[in-house]
Scaffold this active site. Structure first.
Site, PDB file in Angstrom:
ATOM      1  CD  GLU A 223      -2.752  -1.069   2.529  1.00 47.85           C
ATOM      2  OE1 GLU A 223      -3.831  -0.479   2.495  1.00 47.85           O
ATOM      3  OE2 GLU A 223      -2.307  -1.624   3.550  1.00 47.85           O
ATOM      4  CG  ASP A 242      -4.254  -4.057   9.321  1.00 46.79           C
ATOM      5  OD1 ASP A 242      -5.432  -4.076   9.717  1.00 46.79           O
ATOM      6  OD2 ASP A 242      -3.851  -3.324   8.396  1.00 46.79           O
ATOM      7  CG  HIS A 247      -6.799  -8.986   4.319  1.00 49.32           C
ATOM      8  ND1 HIS A 247      -8.090  -9.285   4.662  1.00 49.32           N
ATOM      9  CD2 HIS A 247      -6.625  -7.679   4.677  1.00 49.32           C
ATOM     10  CE1 HIS A 247      -8.676  -8.226   5.184  1.00 49.32           C
ATOM     11  NE2 HIS A 247      -7.810  -7.233   5.211  1.00 49.32           N
ATOM     12  CE  LYS A 337      -1.688  -0.027   6.686  1.00 47.71           C
ATOM     13  NZ  LYS A 337      -2.978  -0.077   5.984  1.00 47.71           N
TER      14      LYS A 337
HETATM   15  C1  BG6 Z   1      -7.924  -3.648   5.927  1.00 48.60           C
HETATM   16  C2  BG6 Z   1      -6.770  -3.201   6.768  1.00 48.60           C
HETATM   17  O1  BG6 Z   1      -8.403  -4.883   6.391  1.00 48.60           O
HETATM   18  O2  BG6 Z   1      -7.502  -3.758   4.583  1.00 48.60           O
HETATM   19  C3  BG6 Z   1      -6.193  -1.902   6.241  1.00 48.60           C
HETATM   20  O3  BG6 Z   1      -7.191  -3.028   8.118  1.00 48.60           O
HETATM   21  C4  BG6 Z   1      -5.863  -2.015   4.778  1.00 48.60           C
HETATM   22  O4  BG6 Z   1      -5.032  -1.518   6.982  1.00 48.60           O
HETATM   23  C5  BG6 Z   1      -7.060  -2.554   4.011  1.00 48.60           C
HETATM   24  O5  BG6 Z   1      -5.508  -0.730   4.302  1.00 48.60           O
HETATM   25  C6  BG6 Z   1      -6.677  -2.836   2.580  1.00 48.60           C
HETATM   26  O6  BG6 Z   1      -7.818  -3.232   1.857  1.00 48.60           O
HETATM   27  P1  BG6 Z   1      -8.034  -2.837   0.340  1.00 48.60           P
HETATM   28  O7  BG6 Z   1      -9.182  -3.643  -0.092  1.00 48.60           O
HETATM   29  O8  BG6 Z   1      -8.284  -1.370   0.322  1.00 48.60           O
HETATM   30  O9  BG6 Z   1      -6.765  -3.181  -0.338  1.00 48.60           O
END
Ligand code: BG6
Length: 486
Positions: A223, A242, A247, A337
């Site tokens: 990100e 997180d 994920h 991040k």
């Molecule tokens: C969330 C996290 O579950 O997913 C965040 O808590 C993260 O920190 C986000 O930024 C990313 O999701 P996506 O779908 O925007 O890539």
């Protein structure tokens, strides 16, 4: 053919004035209504602390959904939502709130001819999950005697294995496992779901999807954004909790799982959890040598972050899946991040072809074939292979066959919540975490958390913002003679 429709139900959101409701849940409901997936017998009931009346709540939501959609809302379409949007205010620990809720639900049911199917969404911090479920149970609202009752809980599910189990015990006081929908919005992404279609609806990939042909798998969730206003949450969570434990592990299990015997929720989740169970527990040495934790420069100055924080905003690791299919194939994972760009992808790198055929040519080395599953934002799949450069047989180049979702399906990327809310409304738990998966995920990361928490001097590397993380992360993979695909 008309679109399948969700069951008639009332969608009850706890935390209805929060960020998630306005940025994801209501826009997703709006999109579902637009695509014809919601029945007429449908309503939304928001529950939150602010003491405002229904008219004010509707006006606020109209404005906020418009902002989230980034375009004016078609008045007719919004009207359909607004006519079905209700609000109740109160404190979650007040039994009076749940009596009020029960009355409102009965009235809404009568007005819109909805049988008493209720989908409760807990868009509240995890320490309130138990309070809300106890309140619902005491008011008889979790009892499925005359309609289904389902509860969606947001992540993070626990802080470690013990707290996840404690949290689950709180939920189970009022609910059965079949009523609990632990959401992971990554599983709502079309590209994540497509991993199964790609693997199991095509005959040509599965035969080579194993240790004989695959050199390694690498996964990146990058990100460019930092932690924004979420310092208070993030500084307790960090990247491992997180992103990785939920994920990334979900994506990894889809890549590594055996074909399920059917696409039923239980069969698919049985296979996914087996992948996590096949990961050998990391030893202390593994953690020290094959896990990197790092923080972006300037993180400790972010709002609501401890100036002495050792929380990681970047993590990289090497894991194995010890089963017949994958023994010896490393899975490299990294997430962070403030990296150069937003990008989630899985790269399956195949073993190189033997060089023999080309040894009397100037061709020195061959690039390995790679299959790149681009989860976001440039959704698609690419297959990279070597091709002869036109002219005398002396040069090869790596070329790509590319499939792009946007180009082919002309589909707008979604938030992921549309699919997941719809699935919860039809009672399909396939894309939700089952408790044994949550536990298995925590078990894999437990040795890392123990090592990091146990030794206050263990290293937290720093990395420049907009870089691909610390040099330790490069070393992690380069030591094995491989490299990250950036
Ligand atoms: C969330 C996290 O579950 O997913 C965040 O808590 C993260 O920190 C986000 O930024 C990313 O999701 P996506 O779908 O925007 O890539």
């Amino acid at each position: 053919m008309s679109n399948p429709r969700a069951d008639p139900c009332v969608f009850v959101i706890f935390g209805a004035s929060g960020d998630l409701t306005r940025s994801k849940l209501l826009p997703a409901i709006f999109n579902l209504a637009e695509s014809g997936h919601l029945p007429d017998a449908f309503a939304i009931l928001g529950v939150a602390r602010p003491q405002i009346d229904e008219a004010a709540y509707r006006a606020q939501m109209r404005e906020q959904v418009r902002a989230a959609e980034g375009a004016p809302l078609e008045p007719e379409k919004w009207k359909r939502i607004e006519e079905r949007l209700y609000y109740v205010s109160g404190e979650f620990n007040d039994p009076g709130l749940f009596d009020q809720l029960k009355k409102s639900l009965a009235a809404i049911g009568e007005r819109h001819h909805i049988s008493s199917n209720y989908l409760f969404y807990l868009a509240v911090p995890p320490n309130l999950f138990g309070t809300v479920v106890d309140g619902l149970a005491a008011a008889g609202l979790t009892d499925e005697g005359n309609g289904w009752r389902r509860v969606i809980v947001e992540k993070p599910f626990g802080y470690d294995l013990a707290s996840a189990q404690a949290l689950n015990a709180e939920l189970r006081r009022g609910l059965r496992e079949s009523q609990i929908y632990r959401i992971d919005h990554y599983l709502g992404k079309q590209t994540v779901q497509n991993i199964m279609a790609f693997r199991f609806a095509n005959g040509i990939f599965e035969p080579i999807w194993n240790r004989r042909y695959v050199d390694h798998v690498q996964m990146t969730v990058a990100e460019d954004a930092g932690i924004g206003k979420r310092g208070a949450y993030y500084d307790k969570a960090g990247a491992l909790r997180d992103i990785v434990q939920n994920h990334m592990f979900q994506v990894l299990t889809l890549v590594a799982m055996e074909p399920p015997i059917s696409f039923s929720g239980e069969d698919v989740r049985d296979e996914k959890v087996r992948v996590l169970h096949a990961m050998p527990p990391l030893t202390r040495d593994d953690v020290r040598h094959h896990v990197v934790r790092a923080q972006y420069d300037g993180y400790v100055k972010e709002p609501n972050v401890d100036p002495a924080s050792r929380i990681e905003t970047f993590v990289a690791m090497r894991l194995f899946v010890d089963n017949w299919r994958w023994a010896g194939v490393p899975f490299y994972l990294r997430s962070g991040k403030r990296l150069p760009r937003r990008m989630t992808e899985v790269v399956v790198q195949f073993k190189r072809a033997p060089l023999m055929l080309f040894r009397h040519t100037p061709i020195g080395s061959l690039n390995a074939n790679m299959l790149v599953l681009r989860i976001q934002p440039d959704e698609g799949i690419a297959l990279c292979f070597n091709a002869k450069v036109p002219g005398p047989f002396e040069r090869l180049d790596t070329v790509t066959m590319d499939f792009s979702y946007a180009e082919h399906f002309k589909a707008e990327p979604e938030t992921g919540y549309e699919t997941l809310l719809f699935d919860a409304m039809i009672g399909d738990q396939t894309l939700f975490h089952r408790m044994d998966m949550v536990e298995a995920g925590w078990q894999v990361v437990s040795p890392i958390l123990e090592d990091w928490n146990g030794d206050r001097r263990s290293k937290v590397a720093l990395y420049e913002q907009a870089s691909w993380g610390p040099s330790e992360a490069d070393l992690l993979i380069e030591r094995d003679g491989r490299e990250w695909r950036n």
